[in-house]
Design a protein around this motif. Structure first.
Motif, mmCIF file in Angstrom:
data_model
loop_
_atom_site.group_PDB
_atom_site.id
_atom_site.type_symbol
_atom_site.label_atom_id
_atom_site.label_comp_id
_atom_site.label_asym_id
_atom_site.label_seq_id
_atom_site.Cartn_x
_atom_site.Cartn_y
_atom_site.Cartn_z
ATOM 1 N N LYS A 2 34.166 41.181 26.944
ATOM 2 C CA LYS A 2 34.592 41.683 28.245
ATOM 3 C C LYS A 2 36.095 41.931 28.261
ATOM 4 O O LYS A 2 36.543 42.936 28.821
ATOM 5 N N GLY A 28 31.521 48.968 30.452
ATOM 6 C CA GLY A 28 32.028 47.717 31.007
ATOM 7 C C GLY A 28 31.077 47.118 32.021
ATOM 8 O O GLY A 28 30.854 45.901 32.034
ATOM 9 N N LEU A 33 31.098 43.405 33.557
ATOM 10 C CA LEU A 33 32.322 43.462 34.350
ATOM 11 C C LEU A 33 31.982 43.894 35.767
ATOM 12 O O LEU A 33 31.144 44.778 35.966
ATOM 13 N N GLN A 56 42.240 37.417 31.089
ATOM 14 C CA GLN A 56 42.030 38.844 31.308
ATOM 15 C C GLN A 56 43.327 39.524 31.724
ATOM 16 O O GLN A 56 43.651 40.611 31.239
#
Length: 67
Positions: A2, A28, A33, A56
């Protein structure tokens, strides 16, 4: 995976590549996500996003700095 996809989405956004975005945003989403994470990666205010964790945010910041 991710985090890698967030970096790809950020890079595509920085390069204004509609072609890359058209492939990587759906990928994604398939990878799990959220729309909030994707939108944060595409924008410039991602550091304030409650949708991203610290790792992230660091990865997106790295992508932005590597430009």
């Amino acid at each position: 995976m991710k985090i890698q996809q967030l970096v790809i989405i950020k890079t595509s956004a920085l390069n204004h590549s509609a072609y890359c975005m058209s492939h990587n945003v759906p990928l994604g989403k398939k990878m799990g996500l959220s729309q909030g994470q994707i939108a944060a990666a595409q924008g410039s205010d991602y550091m304030r996003s409650p949708d991203l964790d610290d790792r992230q945010k660091a990865a997106i910041r790295w992508a932005e700095a590597s430009r």
